[in-house]
Design a protein around this motif. Sequence first.
Motif, PDB file in Angstrom:
ATOM      1  N   ALA A   1       0.828  -1.208   0.000  1.00  0.00           N
ATOM      2  CA  ALA A   1       0.000   0.000   0.000  1.00  0.00           C
ATOM      3  C   ALA A   1       0.862   1.259   0.000  1.00  0.00           C
ATOM      4  O   ALA A   1       0.499   2.263  -0.633  1.00  0.00           O
ATOM      5  CB  ALA A   1      -0.921  -0.013   1.219  1.00  0.00           C
TER       6      ALA A   1
ATOM      7  N   ARG B   1       1.824   2.111  -3.542  1.00  0.00           N
ATOM      8  CA  ARG B   1       0.716   1.986  -4.489  1.00  0.00           C
ATOM      9  C   ARG B   1       0.831   2.951  -5.668  1.00  0.00           C
ATOM     10  O   ARG B   1       0.353   2.653  -6.771  1.00  0.00           O
ATOM     11  CB  ARG B   1      -0.619   2.195  -3.761  1.00  0.00           C
ATOM     12  CG  ARG B   1      -0.798   3.570  -3.149  1.00  0.00           C
ATOM     13  CD  ARG B   1      -1.996   3.574  -2.198  1.00  0.00           C
ATOM     14  NE  ARG B   1      -2.257   4.884  -1.621  1.00  0.00           N
ATOM     15  CZ  ARG B   1      -1.595   5.384  -0.590  1.00  0.00           C
ATOM     16  NH1 ARG B   1      -0.623   4.685  -0.024  1.00  0.00           N
ATOM     17  NH2 ARG B   1      -1.896   6.578  -0.125  1.00  0.00           N
ATOM     18  N   TYR B   2       1.460   4.112  -5.471  1.00  0.00           N
ATOM     19  CA  TYR B   2       1.558   5.077  -6.559  1.00  0.00           C
ATOM     20  C   TYR B   2       2.670   4.741  -7.548  1.00  0.00           C
ATOM     21  O   TYR B   2       2.753   5.356  -8.617  1.00  0.00           O
ATOM     22  CB  TYR B   2       1.772   6.483  -6.001  1.00  0.00           C
ATOM     23  CG  TYR B   2       0.617   6.976  -5.158  1.00  0.00           C
ATOM     24  CD1 TYR B   2      -0.707   6.830  -5.592  1.00  0.00           C
ATOM     25  CD2 TYR B   2       0.829   7.563  -3.924  1.00  0.00           C
ATOM     26  CE1 TYR B   2      -1.769   7.264  -4.816  1.00  0.00           C
ATOM     27  CE2 TYR B   2      -0.229   8.008  -3.141  1.00  0.00           C
ATOM     28  CZ  TYR B   2      -1.521   7.855  -3.598  1.00  0.00           C
ATOM     29  OH  TYR B   2      -2.584   8.283  -2.824  1.00  0.00           O
TER      30      TYR B   2
ATOM     31  N   ALA C   1      -6.597  -0.927  -7.332  1.00  0.00           N
ATOM     32  CA  ALA C   1      -6.008   0.346  -6.921  1.00  0.00           C
ATOM     33  C   ALA C   1      -6.842   1.028  -5.844  1.00  0.00           C
ATOM     34  O   ALA C   1      -6.305   1.576  -4.877  1.00  0.00           O
ATOM     35  CB  ALA C   1      -5.856   1.257  -8.138  1.00  0.00           C
ATOM     36  N   GLY C   2      -8.174   0.971  -6.005  1.00  0.00           N
ATOM     37  CA  GLY C   2      -9.035   1.573  -4.997  1.00  0.00           C
ATOM     38  C   GLY C   2      -8.959   0.858  -3.668  1.00  0.00           C
ATOM     39  O   GLY C   2      -8.991   1.494  -2.604  1.00  0.00           O
TER      40      GLY C   2
ATOM     41  N   GLU D   1      -5.827   1.883  -1.946  1.00  0.00           N
ATOM     42  CA  GLU D   1      -5.960   3.260  -1.452  1.00  0.00           C
ATOM     43  C   GLU D   1      -6.747   3.290  -0.151  1.00  0.00           C
ATOM     44  O   GLU D   1      -6.353   3.954   0.814  1.00  0.00           O
ATOM     45  CB  GLU D   1      -6.646   4.116  -2.512  1.00  0.00           C
ATOM     46  CG  GLU D   1      -6.720   5.601  -2.179  1.00  0.00           C
ATOM     47  CD  GLU D   1      -5.385   6.293  -2.281  1.00  0.00           C
ATOM     48  OE1 GLU D   1      -5.268   7.407  -1.743  1.00  0.00           O
ATOM     49  OE2 GLU D   1      -4.465   5.727  -2.898  1.00  0.00           O
ATOM     50  N   ARG D   2      -7.846   2.565  -0.100  1.00  0.00           N
ATOM     51  CA  ARG D   2      -8.645   2.533   1.131  1.00  0.00           C
ATOM     52  C   ARG D   2      -7.878   1.895   2.274  1.00  0.00           C
ATOM     53  O   ARG D   2      -8.003   2.324   3.437  1.00  0.00           O
ATOM     54  CB  ARG D   2      -9.960   1.778   0.870  1.00  0.00           C
ATOM     55  CG  ARG D   2     -10.925   2.512  -0.046  1.00  0.00           C
ATOM     56  CD  ARG D   2     -12.287   1.842  -0.081  1.00  0.00           C
ATOM     57  NE  ARG D   2     -12.222   0.507  -0.660  1.00  0.00           N
ATOM     58  CZ  ARG D   2     -12.335   0.258  -1.959  1.00  0.00           C
ATOM     59  NH1 ARG D   2     -12.487   1.252  -2.816  1.00  0.00           N
ATOM     60  NH2 ARG D   2     -12.297  -0.986  -2.418  1.00  0.00           N
TER      61      ARG D   2
ATOM     62  N   ALA E   1      -4.656   1.980   2.730  1.00  0.00           N
ATOM     63  CA  ALA E   1      -3.643   2.939   3.204  1.00  0.00           C
ATOM     64  C   ALA E   1      -4.282   4.048   4.023  1.00  0.00           C
ATOM     65  O   ALA E   1      -3.752   4.446   5.070  1.00  0.00           O
ATOM     66  CB  ALA E   1      -2.897   3.516   2.007  1.00  0.00           C
ATOM     67  N   LEU E   2      -5.420   4.552   3.586  1.00  0.00           N
ATOM     68  CA  LEU E   2      -6.050   5.675   4.277  1.00  0.00           C
ATOM     69  C   LEU E   2      -6.657   5.269   5.616  1.00  0.00           C
ATOM     70  O   LEU E   2      -6.848   6.122   6.486  1.00  0.00           O
ATOM     71  CB  LEU E   2      -7.121   6.303   3.382  1.00  0.00           C
ATOM     72  CG  LEU E   2      -6.607   6.970   2.097  1.00  0.00           C
ATOM     73  CD1 LEU E   2      -7.762   7.535   1.291  1.00  0.00           C
ATOM     74  CD2 LEU E   2      -5.584   8.055   2.415  1.00  0.00           C
TER      75      LEU E   2
END
Length: 322
Positions: A78, A81-82, A92-93, A96-97, A99-100
């Motif tokens: 994560a 991820r970029y 990808a989503g 992102e979730r 990581a956040l």
Amino acid sequence: MRSALDVLSLALRTAQAGLATRVRAMAAVDDPLRLALPPLPAGPAAMPGADVLAAYAALYLHAELEEAGVQPAVEALADQRYTLSLQDRGTAGRLERFALSARDHPSRAERALIFGRLFGLGGGRADDARLDFMQRLLRLATAAVRADLERSRLGGQPGLATQAVWQAAARDLLALVAAQPAGWLVQCARRIHARSLQAFEILGDAGLMRALLARSPWESLTKLLPEQGAAQRDAAARRGAAGQALLRALPATASALPDADTVQAAVRWLVASGLPVPQVQLLPPASSTIGVPDTAFGIREPPAGALADDALPQDRWAEEVA
């Protein structure tokens, strides 16, 4: 079925209501100055509650999964991820979730402190804690196998000596659990367990498995981590699954010998730990078997040689308190 959060909230409200009633009664009867002084805290419970023991067992499973690199691998993925060339938007989503939401769960450093305090595992391990817990669990596993061996030798009758050793080993571990703060233990287990299931969901994500050319979530993990140490990671996962089953069997030790499932778990834990197993014929497992987590991790069969016999169990401590 109510969630574990609902049950925990209800338990907290019930405790608060009970304490408030007790304080009012003291003020009216025992406290002529109406100071409403609270009572002194009670001593530690002699026997941990079922939810506390289930949480402790779950934390041991996740401590061993930490040694296997489950959460650290997904967290590293994560973080990067970029820089990944992911074609699947859903993958990808999901990363992102993941990581956040990191702030809502114990970090790797915090997990190391928790696992080090309880089991002597992780980067925050303490040698004395590791030896104390592992020695107690070793005595329990060995006592389970020997008690079953003695029972078989005596034609199904329990051997008094081996039964006493088994019960003494169980009491030693129960005392270790009872010494931990119950609320802290359950809270840690809930958060770490939820994060672990999220990690398994990502490892089993279809887009990620296509990118890694993996056939299962466990194979995704093996492709994310160096090939060196794969055997140790597999052994840690097996040890965690077997150890969790052993710990969850503790309440039934007061007047009974270990059942077939407990003996099997003891054998698996000893084998995964590289320890000698007393000579005993393995018993057939009971009808109720432990499944894999109810996530994408359990959708596909693992590859040959990777957790084929006793894949990670479904940790139902949260559902049991619901």
